[in-house]
Design a protein around this motif. Structure first.
Motif, mmCIF file in Angstrom:
data_model
loop_
_atom_site.group_PDB
_atom_site.id
_atom_site.type_symbol
_atom_site.label_atom_id
_atom_site.label_comp_id
_atom_site.label_asym_id
_atom_site.label_seq_id
_atom_site.Cartn_x
_atom_site.Cartn_y
_atom_site.Cartn_z
ATOM 1 N N GLN A 43 1.095 14.064 2.706
ATOM 2 C CA GLN A 43 2.133 13.276 3.160
ATOM 3 C C GLN A 43 1.364 11.943 3.624
ATOM 4 O O GLN A 43 1.693 10.872 3.427
ATOM 5 C CB GLN A 43 3.203 13.521 4.153
ATOM 6 N N VAL A 44 0.472 12.356 4.455
ATOM 7 C CA VAL A 44 -0.243 11.175 5.151
ATOM 8 C C VAL A 44 -1.086 10.294 3.998
ATOM 9 O O VAL A 44 -0.799 9.231 3.950
ATOM 10 C CB VAL A 44 -1.569 11.832 6.139
ATOM 11 N N MET A 45 -1.556 11.048 2.898
ATOM 12 C CA MET A 45 -2.104 10.282 1.767
ATOM 13 C C MET A 45 -1.244 9.554 1.018
ATOM 14 O O MET A 45 -1.245 8.567 0.477
ATOM 15 C CB MET A 45 -3.039 11.201 0.887
ATOM 16 N N ARG A 46 0.092 10.098 0.854
ATOM 17 C CA ARG A 46 1.019 9.419 0.072
ATOM 18 C C ARG A 46 1.395 8.126 0.752
ATOM 19 O O ARG A 46 1.580 7.038 0.365
ATOM 20 C CB ARG A 46 2.436 10.187 0.044
ATOM 21 N N ASN A 47 1.466 8.313 2.253
ATOM 22 C CA ASN A 47 1.849 7.280 3.116
ATOM 23 C C ASN A 47 0.597 5.841 2.916
ATOM 24 O O ASN A 47 1.172 4.904 2.722
ATOM 25 C CB ASN A 47 2.064 7.595 4.468
ATOM 26 N N LEU A 48 -0.510 6.407 2.890
ATOM 27 C CA LEU A 48 -1.542 5.562 2.932
ATOM 28 C C LEU A 48 -1.478 4.885 1.485
ATOM 29 O O LEU A 48 -1.677 3.335 1.089
ATOM 30 C CB LEU A 48 -3.119 6.217 2.972
ATOM 31 N N SER A 49 -1.238 5.387 0.525
ATOM 32 C CA SER A 49 -1.077 5.033 -0.984
ATOM 33 C C SER A 49 -0.152 4.174 -1.264
ATOM 34 O O SER A 49 -0.244 3.083 -1.762
ATOM 35 C CB SER A 49 -0.903 6.382 -1.931
ATOM 36 N N ALA A 50 0.990 4.396 -0.572
ATOM 37 C CA ALA A 50 2.240 3.060 -0.505
ATOM 38 C C ALA A 50 1.774 1.978 0.237
ATOM 39 O O ALA A 50 2.032 0.814 -0.545
ATOM 40 C CB ALA A 50 3.247 3.970 0.281
ATOM 41 N N ILE A 51 0.969 2.094 1.021
ATOM 42 C CA ILE A 51 0.540 0.858 1.842
ATOM 43 C C ILE A 51 -0.596 0.134 0.946
ATOM 44 O O ILE A 51 -0.409 -1.108 0.670
ATOM 45 C CB ILE A 51 -0.063 1.199 3.222
ATOM 46 N N LEU A 52 -1.358 0.750 0.302
ATOM 47 C CA LEU A 52 -2.340 0.297 -0.734
ATOM 48 C C LEU A 52 -1.637 -0.286 -1.772
ATOM 49 O O LEU A 52 -2.039 -1.636 -1.879
ATOM 50 C CB LEU A 52 -3.203 1.356 -1.080
ATOM 51 N N LYS A 54 -4.534 -14.283 8.566
ATOM 52 C CA LYS A 54 -4.457 -12.546 8.337
ATOM 53 C C LYS A 54 -2.961 -12.636 7.672
ATOM 54 O O LYS A 54 -2.199 -13.570 7.879
ATOM 55 C CB LYS A 54 -4.519 -11.974 9.486
ATOM 56 N N LYS A 55 -2.996 -11.573 7.031
ATOM 57 C CA LYS A 55 -1.712 -11.206 6.106
ATOM 58 C C LYS A 55 -1.112 -9.729 6.644
ATOM 59 O O LYS A 55 -2.132 -8.935 6.702
ATOM 60 C CB LYS A 55 -1.789 -11.230 4.757
ATOM 61 N N ILE A 56 0.028 -9.683 7.267
ATOM 62 C CA ILE A 56 0.601 -8.489 7.446
ATOM 63 C C ILE A 56 1.110 -7.781 6.072
ATOM 64 O O ILE A 56 1.940 -8.486 5.432
ATOM 65 C CB ILE A 56 1.707 -8.744 8.534
ATOM 66 N N ILE A 57 0.939 -6.635 5.962
ATOM 67 C CA ILE A 57 1.509 -5.533 5.056
ATOM 68 C C ILE A 57 2.268 -4.646 5.626
ATOM 69 O O ILE A 57 1.737 -3.940 6.675
ATOM 70 C CB ILE A 57 0.268 -4.837 4.323
ATOM 71 N N ASN A 58 3.551 -4.591 5.193
ATOM 72 C CA ASN A 58 4.377 -3.709 5.646
ATOM 73 C C ASN A 58 5.190 -3.304 4.479
ATOM 74 O O ASN A 58 5.578 -4.019 3.666
ATOM 75 C CB ASN A 58 5.498 -4.060 6.932
ATOM 76 N N THR A 59 5.517 -1.841 3.981
ATOM 77 C CA THR A 59 6.446 -1.565 3.173
ATOM 78 C C THR A 59 7.401 -0.484 3.485
ATOM 79 O O THR A 59 7.024 0.557 4.200
ATOM 80 C CB THR A 59 5.405 -0.725 1.789
ATOM 81 N N ASN A 74 1.375 -2.724 12.910
ATOM 82 C CA ASN A 74 1.815 -3.279 11.697
ATOM 83 C C ASN A 74 0.968 -2.187 10.878
ATOM 84 O O ASN A 74 0.279 -1.547 11.085
ATOM 85 C CB ASN A 74 1.418 -4.578 11.017
ATOM 86 N N GLN A 75 1.697 -1.875 9.799
ATOM 87 C CA GLN A 75 0.878 -0.820 8.653
ATOM 88 C C GLN A 75 -0.371 -1.188 8.352
ATOM 89 O O GLN A 75 -1.296 -0.277 8.430
ATOM 90 C CB GLN A 75 1.902 -0.374 7.543
ATOM 91 N N GLY A 87 -3.553 4.009 11.650
ATOM 92 C CA GLY A 87 -3.339 5.538 11.348
ATOM 93 C C GLY A 87 -1.939 5.908 10.772
ATOM 94 O O GLY A 87 -1.095 5.497 11.352
ATOM 95 N N GLN A 88 -2.120 6.658 9.768
ATOM 96 C CA GLN A 88 -0.693 7.551 9.013
ATOM 97 C C GLN A 88 -0.799 8.875 9.489
ATOM 98 O O GLN A 88 -1.666 9.437 9.344
ATOM 99 C CB GLN A 88 -0.821 7.324 7.733
ATOM 100 N N ILE A 89 0.453 9.268 9.864
ATOM 101 C CA ILE A 89 0.761 10.755 10.211
ATOM 102 C C ILE A 89 1.788 11.178 9.123
ATOM 103 O O ILE A 89 2.385 10.403 8.460
ATOM 104 C CB ILE A 89 1.332 10.992 11.676
#
Length: 126
Positions: free
Chosen positions: A54-63, A3-8, A19-20, A32-34
């Protein structure tokens, strides 16, 4: 298990022991992003549409950190503080996808972290 952890830093830091996102077996599971602004760690408040963006921008940044985008999403879960918010959240959420929408469920819950109105988690394929 590999597994690889993703955090930004472009998305809010976790507010608990998680983790994100985690990538395993060519699948990414996004926590889950708030509507937290990652630059200030302050809640984005106002109307439901602003919070959902804002939630969708947070998700986009992780993607983006994983090198993918919303086209890779296969499953979303939307948590709402009140089902009366559904139409607004649905409209904003839908604007981030093209034609091939992911599977999804939307549920109203008794409470969400920091008493927000919307939280969204996702699963993506790499």
């Amino acid at each position: 298990m590999d597994k690889k952890i993703i955090n930004t830093s472009k998305a809010p830091a976790p507010i608990g022991p998680y983790n994100q996102a985690i990538i395993t077996n060519n699948m990414m599971f996004i926590s889950g992003q708030i509507p937290l602004n990652p630059a200030t760690n302050e809640l984005v408040t106002g109307d439901t549409a602003t919070e959902t963006h804002q939630v969708m921008r947070n998700l986009s940044a992780i993607l983006e950190e994983a090198g993918i985008n919303f086209n890779h999403i296969v499953k979303s879960t939307i948590f709402l503080s009140d089902m009366d918010l559904f139409a607004t959240v649905n409209e904003v959420y839908g604007s981030y996808f093209s034609a091939d929408y992911p599977a999804r469920e939307t549920v109203a819950v008794k409470g969400l972290p920091k008493n927000v109105n919307v939280e969204i988690s996702m699963i993506a394929v790499m």
